[in-house]
Design a protein around this motif. Structure first.
Motif, PDB file in Angstrom:
ATOM      1  N   ILE A 145      -8.420  -1.305  -1.289  1.00 38.54           N
ATOM      2  CA  ILE A 145      -7.291  -0.435  -0.979  1.00 38.54           C
ATOM      3  C   ILE A 145      -7.818   0.668  -0.085  1.00 38.54           C
ATOM      4  N   THR A 146      -7.153   0.915   1.015  1.00 37.02           N
ATOM      5  CA  THR A 146      -7.584   1.982   1.907  1.00 37.02           C
ATOM      6  C   THR A 146      -6.448   2.976   2.085  1.00 37.02           C
ATOM      7  N   ALA A 147      -6.756   4.259   1.916  1.00 37.88           N
ATOM      8  CA  ALA A 147      -5.731   5.300   1.946  1.00 37.88           C
ATOM      9  C   ALA A 147      -5.864   6.161   3.189  1.00 37.88           C
ATOM     10  N   ASP A 148      -4.726   6.511   3.763  1.00 36.05           N
ATOM     11  CA  ASP A 148      -4.699   7.393   4.919  1.00 36.05           C
ATOM     12  C   ASP A 148      -3.371   8.116   4.946  1.00 36.05           C
ATOM     13  N   LEU A 149      -3.328   9.210   5.693  1.00 33.65           N
ATOM     14  CA  LEU A 149      -2.079   9.964   5.794  1.00 33.65           C
ATOM     15  C   LEU A 149      -1.049   9.211   6.628  1.00 33.65           C
ATOM     16  N   ALA A 150      -1.540   8.481   7.645  1.00 35.95           N
ATOM     17  CA  ALA A 150      -0.642   7.744   8.542  1.00 35.95           C
ATOM     18  C   ALA A 150      -1.412   6.607   9.195  1.00 35.95           C
ATOM     19  N   THR A 151      -0.693   5.634   9.708  1.00 36.74           N
ATOM     20  CA  THR A 151      -1.190   4.434  10.393  1.00 36.74           C
ATOM     21  C   THR A 151      -1.818   3.440   9.416  1.00 36.74           C
ATOM     22  N   GLU A 152      -1.788   2.170   9.816  1.00 40.86           N
ATOM     23  CA  GLU A 152      -2.438   1.117   9.049  1.00 40.86           C
ATOM     24  C   GLU A 152      -3.667   0.602   9.786  1.00 40.86           C
ATOM     25  N   ASN A 153      -4.240   1.425  10.632  1.00 34.54           N
ATOM     26  CA  ASN A 153      -5.388   1.025  11.448  1.00 34.54           C
ATOM     27  C   ASN A 153      -6.568   0.549  10.606  1.00 34.54           C
ATOM     28  N   ASP A 154      -6.869   1.273   9.523  1.00 38.28           N
ATOM     29  CA  ASP A 154      -8.032   0.907   8.714  1.00 38.28           C
ATOM     30  C   ASP A 154      -7.827  -0.422   8.001  1.00 38.28           C
ATOM     31  N   ALA A 155      -6.616  -0.676   7.510  1.00 39.35           N
ATOM     32  CA  ALA A 155      -6.345  -1.941   6.830  1.00 39.35           C
ATOM     33  C   ALA A 155      -6.476  -3.113   7.789  1.00 39.35           C
ATOM     34  N   VAL A 156      -5.975  -2.944   9.005  1.00 40.19           N
ATOM     35  CA  VAL A 156      -6.094  -4.002  10.016  1.00 40.19           C
ATOM     36  C   VAL A 156      -7.567  -4.281  10.297  1.00 40.19           C
TER      37      VAL A 156
ATOM     38  N   LEU B  65      -9.063  -9.478   0.740  1.00 41.43           N
ATOM     39  CA  LEU B  65      -7.710  -8.995   0.495  1.00 41.43           C
ATOM     40  C   LEU B  65      -7.707  -7.477   0.653  1.00 41.43           C
ATOM     41  N   VAL B  66      -6.824  -6.961   1.509  1.00 39.54           N
ATOM     42  CA  VAL B  66      -6.811  -5.527   1.828  1.00 39.54           C
ATOM     43  C   VAL B  66      -5.384  -5.008   1.777  1.00 39.54           C
ATOM     44  N   LYS B  67      -5.218  -3.789   1.278  1.00 42.58           N
ATOM     45  CA  LYS B  67      -3.910  -3.159   1.221  1.00 42.58           C
ATOM     46  C   LYS B  67      -4.004  -1.724   1.696  1.00 42.58           C
ATOM     47  N   GLN B  68      -3.081  -1.330   2.567  1.00 43.82           N
ATOM     48  CA  GLN B  68      -3.028   0.042   3.069  1.00 43.82           C
ATOM     49  C   GLN B  68      -2.116   0.879   2.189  1.00 43.82           C
ATOM     50  N   VAL B  69      -2.567   2.077   1.846  1.00 42.50           N
ATOM     51  CA  VAL B  69      -1.750   3.051   1.133  1.00 42.50           C
ATOM     52  C   VAL B  69      -1.544   4.241   2.054  1.00 42.50           C
ATOM     53  N   LEU B  70      -0.296   4.540   2.368  1.00 39.73           N
ATOM     54  CA  LEU B  70       0.028   5.708   3.178  1.00 39.73           C
ATOM     55  C   LEU B  70       0.446   6.832   2.239  1.00 39.73           C
TER      56      LEU B  70
ATOM     57  N   LEU C  35      -1.757  -1.707  -7.379  1.00 43.93           N
ATOM     58  CA  LEU C  35      -2.477  -2.869  -7.912  1.00 43.93           C
ATOM     59  C   LEU C  35      -1.553  -3.831  -8.631  1.00 43.93           C
ATOM     60  N   ASP C  36      -0.496  -3.310  -9.237  1.00 51.80           N
ATOM     61  CA  ASP C  36       0.400  -4.148 -10.029  1.00 51.80           C
ATOM     62  C   ASP C  36       0.978  -5.288  -9.195  1.00 51.80           C
ATOM     63  N   GLY C  37       0.713  -6.521  -9.645  1.00 50.74           N
ATOM     64  CA  GLY C  37       1.224  -7.697  -8.966  1.00 50.74           C
ATOM     65  C   GLY C  37       0.510  -8.051  -7.678  1.00 50.74           C
ATOM     66  N   TRP C  38      -0.524  -7.303  -7.341  1.00 53.43           N
ATOM     67  CA  TRP C  38      -1.233  -7.542  -6.066  1.00 53.43           C
ATOM     68  C   TRP C  38      -2.667  -8.008  -6.265  1.00 53.43           C
ATOM     69  N   LEU C  39      -3.381  -7.401  -7.192  1.00 52.99           N
ATOM     70  CA  LEU C  39      -4.797  -7.730  -7.375  1.00 52.99           C
ATOM     71  C   LEU C  39      -4.940  -9.061  -8.095  1.00 52.99           C
ATOM     72  N   PRO C  40      -5.572 -10.052  -7.470  1.00 50.72           N
ATOM     73  CA  PRO C  40      -5.670 -11.383  -8.083  1.00 50.72           C
ATOM     74  C   PRO C  40      -6.601 -11.393  -9.295  1.00 50.72           C
TER      75      PRO C  40
ATOM     76  N   THR D 215     -10.871 -11.128  -9.482  1.00 53.20           N
ATOM     77  CA  THR D 215     -11.477 -10.170  -8.558  1.00 53.20           C
ATOM     78  C   THR D 215     -12.648  -9.482  -9.254  1.00 53.20           C
ATOM     79  N   ARG D 216     -13.764  -9.431  -8.565  1.00 61.32           N
ATOM     80  CA  ARG D 216     -14.959  -8.836  -9.179  1.00 61.32           C
ATOM     81  C   ARG D 216     -15.113  -7.363  -8.823  1.00 61.32           C
ATOM     82  N   VAL D 217     -14.823  -7.030  -7.554  1.00 62.28           N
ATOM     83  CA  VAL D 217     -14.982  -5.643  -7.103  1.00 62.28           C
ATOM     84  C   VAL D 217     -13.727  -5.201  -6.367  1.00 62.28           C
ATOM     85  N   LEU D 218     -13.233  -4.029  -6.736  1.00 64.46           N
ATOM     86  CA  LEU D 218     -12.148  -3.391  -6.007  1.00 64.46           C
ATOM     87  C   LEU D 218     -12.696  -2.122  -5.367  1.00 64.46           C
TER      88      LEU D 218
END
Length: 246
Positions: A65-76, A84-89, A105-110, A113-116
């Motif tokens: 999971i990668t968090a930023d104030l704006a943009t999904e650049n890091d997730a891309v 598996l990557v998810k952007q949090v704005l 994480l709910d319904g998303w993390l398979p 998974t060993r490391v988040l």
């Protein structure tokens, strides 16, 4: 009689309770959560991309999971690893909180998974106070930020299970004083493990990944996340908090 309530303490106490519950749930699922903190521009995303890539190539089930104030650049960017990557704005919020992590994480993390990896917002102030339910808290800084970074941000570095020094290929060019840096780390968090890395050359990246996997296998971190007191823990041969690398 009026009672004055410290709202900050109340917010942090609520977050700590949610974080403890999330940590227990993740541990029950066999997931090790890694909270990555750093200033903007320290190379955190570059390191994480390599960690995800190396783990994926080795068949280790990881997610981020990668968090930023704006943009999904890091997730891309991180998705290029194949993980598996998810952007949090955060919508302007300067840090993540435990309830946000759980909600994403709910319904998303398979299962399996060993490391988040949780890449926090680039900031060493607000994120330092919030437990995200992590098993391992990693604080990263680059050699270009100066040797006194740990004493300028004592909460962030004092609560780290692991410190990663990045962009070490530039250390000589910028005149980075590793002896002074190690002394400063030692003042803030005695005995904490410090790993030297360079995303450009790949130096130290596998060592960081192995340290994370060791936490998955039950090797205790330097100290419990957000515990008040410091304690001595494992010191990696590359550098310790009292002795710079040669």
């Amino acid at each position: 009689m009026c009672r004055v309530v410290d709202l900050q303490q109340a917010v942090l106490a609520k977050n700590d309770g949610l974080a403890a519950s999330l940590r227990e749930d993740l541990m029950d699922r066999g997931v090790t959560a890694v909270n990555l903190l750093s200033s903007p521009g320290s190379g955190k995303t570059a390191l994480l991309e390599l960690l995800l890539t190396w783990a994926t190539e080795r068949g280790i089930p990881v997610a981020a999971i990668t968090a930023d104030l704006a943009t999904e650049n890091d997730a891309v960017r991180l998705a290029r690893s194949g993980a598996l990557v998810k952007q949090v704005l955060t919508g302007g919020l300067c840090h993540l909180e435990a309830d946000q992590v759980r909600a994403h994480l709910d319904g998303w993390l398979p299962d399996g998974t060993r490391v988040l990896f949780v890449e926090n917002v680039g900031n060493l102030v607000c994120p330092a106070s919030y437990d995200l339910g992590e098993t391992l808290r990693v604080v990263l800084m680059s050699v270009t930020e100066g040797e006194d970074k740990p004493v300028k941000y004592p909460t962030a570095f004092g609560l780290a299970n692991l410190v990663v020094l990045s962009k070490t290929d530039l250390a000589e060019a910028v005149g980075f004083d590793e002896k002074e840096f190690a002394a400063n780390i030692g003042r803030i968090n005695p005995g904490v493990e410090v790993l030297r890395t360079s995303a450009r050359t790949g130096q130290g990246v596998e060592t960081v990944l192995n340290r994370v996997l060791a936490a998955c296998d039950g090797s205790p971190p330097h100290r419990p996340p957000l515990a008040g007191a410091h304690s001595h823990g494992h010191v990696h041969e590359h550098m310790t908090a009292s002795e710079p690398a040669s």
